[in-house]
Design an enzyme around this catalytic site. Structure first.
Site: not given
Length: 820
Positions: A446, A682, A706, A753
């Site tokens: 992290h 999509e 997608d 996008c």
């Protein structure tokens, strides 16, 4: 023997003297603070299962084991008194947490003589740790043989395989881990959080290993990595919904991590330094040397220590709230660890044995760390630092030494440490921090993620020699090459300084230029927008030079909660994001959830293939109440000239027209003009019908993630076909070409996008295919604009034509690299 009816027979786990619990020389057990039970003073060193059940937990010290019996009773068997202090010496576990056992199966072997000499006593309490059960002991005060019936326990409900009531559902689902980094801390924390609304008991199995899905620590100890098969099993009234929710979350995590890689550099071979965050730094060495906070072993009373620990956990958890971006994601994982049931149970058990809250928390944290180390997975072992960080923070509150223990930094400091905790990193003065080098650690820890997010060069696993670098020495830290050089000669220092100056100039120039319009070298206008999922994202996008928001993922408001957000909550959030963007356009995507992203407050029937089922606009049209409410919130929140709305998962004009009619009705009710309504492309169907759709829709925006999985028939959640998923595949590019052509002929604009929009290598190809808007991650915007400024439309069109004629995605990338 009375009071327990028939119940489940409990067998003596070993031979010895059967005694009532009152005779145990420890008030925690004798006064039944942990529950009712009995005890046996053993004469042999093998503890066996007293009944059929499942092993819930066995600490690293192996001095105790907790079983869940077929009626749900949780039975603690604690070998001797104050044996936790032996740290495992003399004990050998024969089973692991999650194992199913039969009565008489060996659980723990122990050295009777050695443990007897070191422990306060060998008498072994057996305690029913949960409520709702009646226990009857058969004639205490006598010798018993191993396997002899000594008690019966009745009550409760069945909770193990084969004993689930007919009214409960049991559901099992197998899947492959598709997240690039496996089930690490953040996925584990999100799984535990996602299960809060459900009542079902959920386990995740990997081979012979089983983990409580509500426990972050248990999930880390599971060691599930990319490509491995795991089985989700649940029992309870909402078992199927709980399993589907976890499966959908894992798919979503895989998508997120694939779209936005956490670290820039791949791990180096063992024994060599690793780049955790790229870049170059020149500065003064500052050594950070940490020591453990001293804690008392014994407590001041069980109630007082329990209250102290609860208060410390609350304080640390509260302090972790309120962050944003990467720091917020790390804090979320840390807060989940603080609330972890198995970590808490281990600490609670130690307190019940008389230990102080600080000692108990340290012991529980280190036992959990040992469990994670035992997986042998280098990635998961980096999570040990998270446990160490929380150990230090909680103990700091308990002892009053709750500072982050970091030094004051001189300008251009290069911090060197054995390892660095996230809380220590957050406490450092970033304005004076030039770079970080740790002797241990890993590139996905992290603290490495935080450093990369902050743009601070960092090397990990550099080895113990770096700890010998003299305090104050001049060093060159080249994270790209994974090297650190102390007291470099004048030529090396001059070369590094010149390189650093060039890098800084380029980044500064790109960031400064990013606030101008996106234009190509020939003057062609290309809008560069940002994908957003929060208010913090909006602020980062504006700072990076985004010209607007090309995709606001509204499902962040709907997921990981027990009830749907009401109109006012949605309106407030959308309004704050719009205000953060100023007057820049805001494209709000309507709710994109369904069978692949289930929520507990929206029950849906199980689907064979949820990615192709009732999701996106299909769900919204099936639930017009949700869609109308979201429309109202958006229209009330976002000014008309700024507002655009986009529909996900549209296949044809039928989907679009129904959604547009509903929008116009809501706008009329509010007395305003309906805003622009566009479509997210999509599906291959929508791409092939783009010309038809564009004649009615205000704009088209392609979701390449997608579109790629549907076009290539490769499930994004299936690691077995993940290598086939590449949005630069010629088949996907040809579909994008159809969208660009259809939009252009209808006089509309087409954008991208999906994840491909953030790739500078893809920008010229997309532009050549007719795309005029790119919506990327905020961090990618300055570089993306810089690349666009060097392009001409003629070059882009020629490159796009070659790319569409290529035979593979690899060939497309090679062509792009040659051309740019």
């Amino acid at each position: 023997m009375t009071g327990a009816g028939d119940g489940i027979a409990l067998l003596a786990p070993f031979a010895g003297w059967l005694a009532p619990l009152d005779e145990v020389p420890d008030p925690v057990f004798a006064e039944r603070m942990m529950g009712d039970g009995f005890a046996i003073d053993p004469v042999e060193g093998l503890l066996c299962a007293p009944a059929d059940g499942i092993v819930l937990s066995i600490p690293a010290s192996a001095h105790a084991v907790t079983l869940r019996l077929e009626n749900g009773a949780e039975l603690l068997l604690h070998i001797g008194l104050e044996t936790v202090a032996l740290a495992g010496k003399g004990f050998t576990p024969k089973v692991a947490a999650g194992a199913s056992v039969r009565a008489g199966d060996p659980l723990i072997a122990f050295d009777l003589d050695a443990v007897g000499e070191m422990a306060k006593a060998l008498i072994t309490p057996m305690v029913v740790a949960n409520e709702g059960y009646a226990l009857a002991v058969d004639r205490p005060g006598r010798e018993v043989a191993a396997g002899e019936v000594v008690a019966r326990i009745a009550g409760g409900i069945p909770s193990v395989a084969g004993a689930v009531p007919a009214t409960d559902e049991r559901y099992e689902r197998e899947l492959r881990v598709a997240a690039p980094h496996g089930i690490h801390a953040r996925p584990a924390a999100r799984i535990a959080a996602a299960l809060k609304p459900f009542v079902a008991e959920v386990e995740i199995r990997r081979g012979e290993h089983v983990a409580n899905a509500r426990s972050t620590v248990a999930l880390l100890g599971l060691g599930a990595t990319l490509g491995e098969t795991i089985t989700l099993t649940a029992s309870g009234a909402d078992a199927r919904a709980a399993v589907d929710a976890v499966a959908a979350l894992l798919d979503r995590i895989a998508e997120e991590e694939a779209a936005t890689p956490i670290v820039a550099a791949a791990p180096a071979p063992p024994g060599r330094p690793v780049c955790a965050s790229p870049g170059l730094a020149i500065g003064q060495a500052v050594q950070l040397r940490s020591v453990d906070i001293e804690v008392p072993v014994d407590g001041r009373g069980i109630a007082q220590e329990r209250a102290a620990l609860a208060d410390a956990l609350r304080q640390v958890s509260d302090a972790l709230a309120g962050g944003s971006g990467t720091a917020a994601a790390v804090a979320e994982a840390h807060r989940a660890l603080l609330a972890d049931p198995e970590l808490g149970t281990a600490a609670e058990q130690a307190i019940a044995e008389g230990r102080s809250a600080a000692f108990a928390w340290r012991m529980a944290s280190r036992q959990a760390a040992d469990t994670i180390r035992a997986t042998g997975d280098p990635l998961l072992m980096e999570r040990v630092a998270d446990l160490a960080d929380l150990e230090r923070q909680v103990i700091g509150v308990l002892t009053g030494e709750n500072g982050a223990a970091v030094p004051a930094l001189p300008p251009d400091a290069v911090l060197i440490a054995e390892d660095l905790l996230p809380s220590q990193f957050l406490a450092l003065d970033k304005g004076r921090l030039a770079g970080i080098c740790t002797a241990a650690g890993g590139p996905t820890a992290h603290v490495a993620i935080l450093a990369a997010s902050a743009g601070i060069p960092m090397i990990v696993a550099a080895g113990p020699a770096v700890l010998d670098i003299v305090e104050g020495a001049t060093v060159i830290l080249d994270a790209d090459a994974a090297t650190i050089t102390a007291d470099p000669g004048a030529p090396a220092l001059a070369a590094a300084s010149e390189r650093l100056a060039r890098v800084r100039e380029r980044r500064a120039a790109e960031l400064e230029a990013a606030h101008g319009e996106g234009r190509m070298a020939d003057g062609t206008r290309i809008e560069i927008f940002a994908n957003l999922g929060s208010i913090a994202d909006a602020a980062a996008a504006v700072k990076a030079g985004a010209e607007g928001c090309g995709l606001l993922r509204t499902e962040f408001l709907f997921l990981d909660r027990e009830t749907a957000p009401d109109e006012e909550e949605q309106r407030d959030c959308y309004a704050r994001i719009a205000a953060t963007l100023g007057e820049r356009p805001l494209i709000v995507r309507t709710l994109d959830i369904g069978g692949d992203k289930p929520v507990p407050y929206l029950p849906m029937p199980a689907e064979e293939n949820p990615a192709l089922g009732v999701r996106g606009v299909r769900l919204s049209l099936a639930r017009p109440d949700l869609m109308r409410l979201q429309y109202r919130a958006i229209l009330r929140a976002v000014p008309g000239e700024q507002c655009r709305i986009m529909l996900p998962m549209v296949a044809d004009l039928g989907d679009y027209r129904a959604a547009r009619a509903m929008l116009e009705e809501v706008a009329a009710e509010l007395g305003i003009v309906a805003p622009s309504l566009g479509v997210m492309i999509e599906t291959p169907a929508a791409a092939m019908l783009a010309g038809q759709i564009a004649r009615e829709a205000a704009f088209l925006s392609i979701g390449t993630n997608d579109l790629t999985q549907y076009a290539l028939a490769a499930d994004r959640g299936n690691a077995g076909v993940s290598q086939r998923l590449d949005a630069l595949h010629p088949a996907v590019l040809r579909l994008i070409r159809e969208v660009g052509k259809g939009a252009r002929e209808a006089g509309r604009w087409a954008g991208v996008c999906g994840g491909l929009a953030s790739d500078p290598l893809a920008a010229p190809i997309l532009i050549g295919l007719g795309i005029t808007e790119l919506s990327a991650t905020p961090a990618a915007i300055p570089r993306l604009k810089a690349v666009v400024r060097e392009l001409t439309m003629e070059r882009c069109v020629a490159l796009a034509e070659r790319a569409c004629e290529a035979e593979s995605a690899d060939e497309v990338r090679a062509i792009a690299r040659e051309t740019i």
